[in-house]
Write a protein that holds these residues in place. Structure first.
Motif, PDB file in Angstrom:
ATOM      1  N   THR A  21       0.858  -1.175   0.000  1.00 28.69           N
ATOM      2  CA  THR A  21       0.000   0.000   0.000  1.00 28.69           C
ATOM      3  C   THR A  21       0.900   1.232   0.000  1.00 28.69           C
ATOM      4  O   THR A  21       1.840   1.320   0.794  1.00 28.69           O
ATOM      5  CB  THR A  21      -0.895   0.009   1.251  1.00 28.69           C
ATOM      6  N   ARG A  22       0.632   2.156  -0.891  1.00 26.85           N
ATOM      7  CA  ARG A  22       1.421   3.391  -0.955  1.00 26.85           C
ATOM      8  C   ARG A  22       0.571   4.552  -0.456  1.00 26.85           C
ATOM      9  O   ARG A  22      -0.574   4.722  -0.893  1.00 26.85           O
ATOM     10  CB  ARG A  22       1.872   3.674  -2.393  1.00 26.85           C
ATOM     11  N   THR A  23       1.116   5.313   0.467  1.00 25.38           N
ATOM     12  CA  THR A  23       0.422   6.489   0.981  1.00 25.38           C
ATOM     13  C   THR A  23       1.211   7.732   0.574  1.00 25.38           C
ATOM     14  O   THR A  23       2.407   7.841   0.881  1.00 25.38           O
ATOM     15  CB  THR A  23       0.302   6.427   2.525  1.00 25.38           C
ATOM     16  N   ASP A  24       0.557   8.632  -0.129  1.00 25.41           N
ATOM     17  CA  ASP A  24       1.177   9.909  -0.508  1.00 25.41           C
ATOM     18  C   ASP A  24       0.725  10.956   0.493  1.00 25.41           C
ATOM     19  O   ASP A  24      -0.472  11.219   0.645  1.00 25.41           O
ATOM     20  CB  ASP A  24       0.750  10.299  -1.931  1.00 25.41           C
ATOM     21  N   VAL A  25       1.714  11.521   1.193  1.00 26.20           N
ATOM     22  CA  VAL A  25       1.436  12.439   2.301  1.00 26.20           C
ATOM     23  C   VAL A  25       1.702  13.867   1.856  1.00 26.20           C
ATOM     24  O   VAL A  25       2.732  14.159   1.235  1.00 26.20           O
ATOM     25  CB  VAL A  25       2.338  12.082   3.512  1.00 26.20           C
ATOM     26  N   ARG A  26       0.768  14.748   2.202  1.00 22.21           N
ATOM     27  CA  ARG A  26       0.938  16.169   1.906  1.00 22.21           C
ATOM     28  C   ARG A  26       0.935  16.957   3.214  1.00 22.21           C
ATOM     29  O   ARG A  26       0.262  16.567   4.178  1.00 22.21           O
ATOM     30  CB  ARG A  26      -0.193  16.672   1.000  1.00 22.21           C
ATOM     31  N   ALA A  27       1.690  18.035   3.231  1.00 26.53           N
ATOM     32  CA  ALA A  27       1.690  18.948   4.369  1.00 26.53           C
ATOM     33  C   ALA A  27       1.303  20.320   3.848  1.00 26.53           C
ATOM     34  O   ALA A  27       1.919  20.810   2.891  1.00 26.53           O
ATOM     35  CB  ALA A  27       3.074  19.001   5.019  1.00 26.53           C
ATOM     36  N   ALA A  28       0.283  20.899   4.458  1.00 29.43           N
ATOM     37  CA  ALA A  28      -0.228  22.195   3.999  1.00 29.43           C
ATOM     38  C   ALA A  28      -0.435  22.186   2.483  1.00 29.43           C
ATOM     39  O   ALA A  28      -0.137  23.157   1.788  1.00 29.43           O
ATOM     40  CB  ALA A  28       0.737  23.316   4.418  1.00 29.43           C
TER      41      ALA A  28
END
Ligand SMILES: [Zn+2]
Length: 326
Positions: free
Chosen positions: A146-153
């Motif tokens: 499973t790939r999770t793409d994380v964003r900040a602001a």
């Protein structure tokens, strides 16, 4: 996260694989939102747990340790409401086909931007890949990434890949461990667990080797103690010598072990359930041991017992207590 070694010894495309493969590329979570903003208390707890004293993670201008990436997206016990149905369907297929066991095998992370206190975390997760059926030492199953793409602001901050093995446990010979660990006997029988011998109790096991049951005696107040400890519970003194137990005792309390069955603890004269007893030695200290020579149903509180040494296998001898009635 530690990796799990595996080896492929068979397997290949199969009917279930085709159905699982169809889930590749489907969302596991959409428009997820981190339950907390990036924050100093979570960073501090993480650093304390990891023993990470890097000054970049504390004080003014601190950033979060990059390896915390996954922590900001975790749903906790209550989970995330944005988990997709595809994920549940995929696991339902695996469960239905008997691939009910799971082990996390490894994770990979890529960092694109530092995370700072106050950043709001959002993420999307996708079922990136399903492997062909593989056979490992644990059993046969499928690796799911499973790939999770994380964003900040709103900006890309990093990618987290998490891989598990969904498997059917290997069928193994009765009484052996997968891969044949140190507890698996050469003749296939379970051997009793080995005692952990360290510098605090080595003298006790040396005594057992000489068929002596040694009790520690405080060098200051004379209190007897068992099991062996570095210091006296009464006065804290760390000086001690030993006295040899007479071998006389009584059953202070006992339980009868029925389930789960553990063949290593069965004795020749009592092949089913067995008694585990707290023996009060004549000297006043108590120890946990087995009562032998008496059917488990006949062990009674107050029963007189006498020490003997039982060789359970070529490498292990244990003090046990023979009941005098039954
Ligand atoms: Zn003492």
């Amino acid at each position: 996260m530690t990796g799990t070694r595996y080896r492929q010894v068979g397997g290949g495309p199969d009917a279930l694989y085709g159905r699982l493969k169809a889930y590749e590329g489907r969302a596991a979570a959409t428009a997820g939102v981190g339950k907390d903003l990036v924050n100093e208390p979570m960073i501090r707890h993480w650093c304390e747990a990891m023993g990470d004293t890097n000054p970049a993670y504390a004080g003014p201008g601190a950033i979060a340790p990059p390896t915390m990436l996954q922590a900001w997206t975790m749903g906790g016990l209550s989970g995330h409401s944005d988990r997709s149905s595809a994920y549940d369907e995929l696991f339902g297929l695996l469960d239905g086909a008997g691939y009910t066991s799971v082990v996390a095998t490894d994770c990979e992370q890529e960092y694109l931007r530092p995370l700072r206190p106050g950043d709001e975390i959002t993420f999307d997760a996708v079922i990136e890949s399903v492997s062909e059926r593989k056979t490992t030492k644990l059993g046969t199953g499928y690796f799911i990434t499973t790939r999770t793409d994380v964003r900040a602001a709103g900006e890309p901050a990093g990618t987290h890949r998490f891989r598990i093995l969904r498997y059917r446990p290997a069928v193994r010979a009765r009484g052996t461990k997968p891969g044949g660990g140190p507890e698996a006997g050469q003749d296939g029988r379970n051997l009793r667990p080995r005692p952990v011998i360290n510098r605090d109790n080595a003298g006790f096991w040396q005594g057992v080797a000489e068929h002596k049951l040694l009790i520690q005696r405080c060098g200051q107040c004379g209190a007897l103690r068992f099991p062996w400890l570095p210091g006296c519970n009464e006065c804290g003194c760390q000086e001690w010598d030993t006295v040899e137990a007479s071998g006389e005792g009584t059953v202070f309390s006992h339980v009868v072990m029925h389930h789960p069955p553990f063949p290593a603890f069965r004795t020749s004269d009592d092949a089913g359930p067995y008694a585990v007893a707290l023996i009060e030695l004549a000297e006043g200290v108590r120890m946990v041991s087995n009562v032998v020579g008496v059917p488990h149903g006949k062990v009674r509180t107050g029963m007189p017992v006498r020490l003997e040494f039982l060789r359970t296998d070529p490498e292990l001898e244990l003090p046990v207590f023979r009941g005098s009635e039954g």
